[in-house]
Design a protein around this motif. Structure first.
Motif, PDB file in Angstrom:
ATOM      1  N   LEU A 142      40.496  34.039  45.134  1.00 54.40           N
ATOM      2  CA  LEU A 142      41.034  34.745  43.633  1.00 54.40           C
ATOM      3  C   LEU A 142      39.516  35.112  43.038  1.00 54.40           C
ATOM      4  CD1 LEU A 142      43.639  32.151  42.192  1.00 54.40           C
ATOM      5  CD2 LEU A 142      44.060  34.344  43.323  1.00 54.40           C
ATOM      6  N   LYS A 143      38.518  34.512  43.624  1.00 51.38           N
ATOM      7  CA  LYS A 143      37.150  34.955  43.014  1.00 51.38           C
ATOM      8  C   LYS A 143      36.138  34.455  44.027  1.00 51.38           C
ATOM      9  CE  LYS A 143      33.770  34.482  39.419  1.00 51.38           C
ATOM     10  NZ  LYS A 143      33.386  33.725  38.153  1.00 51.38           N
ATOM     11  N   GLU A 144      35.343  35.602  44.334  1.00 52.18           N
ATOM     12  CA  GLU A 144      34.079  35.070  45.384  1.00 52.18           C
ATOM     13  C   GLU A 144      33.015  36.009  44.794  1.00 52.18           C
ATOM     14  OE1 GLU A 144      32.865  34.514  49.705  1.00 52.18           O
ATOM     15  OE2 GLU A 144      34.692  35.145  49.370  1.00 52.18           O
ATOM     16  N   LYS A 145      32.006  35.482  43.802  1.00 51.84           N
ATOM     17  CA  LYS A 145      30.901  35.967  43.011  1.00 51.84           C
ATOM     18  C   LYS A 145      29.853  34.851  43.157  1.00 51.84           C
ATOM     19  CE  LYS A 145      31.818  39.360  40.809  1.00 51.84           C
ATOM     20  NZ  LYS A 145      31.214  40.646  40.840  1.00 51.84           N
ATOM     21  N   PRO A 146      29.291  34.750  44.285  1.00 43.80           N
ATOM     22  CA  PRO A 146      27.984  33.698  44.231  1.00 43.80           C
ATOM     23  C   PRO A 146      26.962  34.017  43.257  1.00 43.80           C
ATOM     24  CG  PRO A 146      28.409  35.005  46.280  1.00 43.80           C
ATOM     25  CD  PRO A 146      29.427  35.390  45.422  1.00 43.80           C
ATOM     26  N   GLU A 147      26.864  35.181  42.724  1.00 42.74           N
ATOM     27  CA  GLU A 147      25.702  35.651  41.963  1.00 42.74           C
ATOM     28  C   GLU A 147      25.917  35.292  40.499  1.00 42.74           C
ATOM     29  OE1 GLU A 147      28.514  39.135  41.979  1.00 42.74           O
ATOM     30  OE2 GLU A 147      27.798  37.813  43.483  1.00 42.74           O
ATOM     31  N   ASP A 148      27.273  35.125  39.958  1.00 41.06           N
ATOM     32  CA  ASP A 148      27.865  34.474  38.626  1.00 41.06           C
ATOM     33  C   ASP A 148      27.123  33.516  38.068  1.00 41.06           C
ATOM     34  OD1 ASP A 148      29.356  36.707  38.461  1.00 41.06           O
ATOM     35  OD2 ASP A 148      31.107  35.640  38.151  1.00 41.06           O
TER      36      ASP A 148
END
Length: 192
Positions: A142-148
């Motif tokens: 559902l979400k893959e944003k390691p930079e967040d």
């Protein structure tokens, strides 16, 4: 390392697009191209940034089967070393983490299909160190944003005064940023 506002600006831009030219980074952060280059070089030298890489689309490469495995291992150091050696050499293993708690290892893995994963698990279970495993198969991300978390940290630091020392630091940062702007306008050198 104390991050100034222009450092944070540079880092935000690089997190969002690591391929931005230094001239564009400088323009968007109100520093010269050379200052932007020097700051990025410093981030790398000091270990704040660990390099630049491309993020590949797993599914386009046929690696659409993602799994996580928790391992309970026997306490024998020599048995664990054999297991760790196998895991480190496996190209399906994306991440190995040692844990405190009920489990000893956490693995993140990518496979082409269920059969490939099954073969890997059988091979892993052949190691005497493996006492028990628990496998989780991802059916949807559902979400893959390691930079967040890094962007949130950079944004939070930009708007938060933590203590009285921060106000003094903010004044010093503003002075240094003004110095960068003056150097850029006058065309004199770079900041060290």
């Amino acid at each position: 390392m104390r991050l100034r506002e222009k450092d944070k600006c540079i880092l935000r831009l690089l997190i969002q697009n690591g391929r931005l030219p230094f001239a564009e980074i400088g323009r968007k952060c109100d520093v010269s191209r050379q200052v932007a280059f020097e700051r990025v070089k410093r981030f790398l030298e000091e270990g704040l940034a660990e390099g630049f890489t491309i993020r590949l689309n797993e599914e386009k490469f046929g690696l659409s089967f993602r799994a996580y495995i928790l391992i309970i291992a026997k306490p024998s150091e020599s048995l664990r070393k054999e297991l760790i050696n196998f895991l480190q050499k496996s190209r399906n293993v994306r991440r190995i983490q040692l844990l405190f708690g009920r489990y000893d290892f956490f693995l993140e893995l990518l496979f082409r299909n269920k059969d490939e994963m099954t073969d890997f698990i059988r091979e892993m279970h052949a190691f005497e160190a493996v006492e028990r495993t628990e496998t989780f198969i991802v059916y949807q991300t559902l979400k893959e944003k390691p930079e967040d978390p890094f962007l949130a940290l950079l944004d939070a630091d930009a708007h938060t005064d933590i203590n009285a020392d921060t106000n003094t630091g903010a004044h010093a940062d503003a002075h240094a940023d003004a110095k960068d702007t003056n150097r850029q306008k006058s065309g004199k050198g770079e900041e060290q």
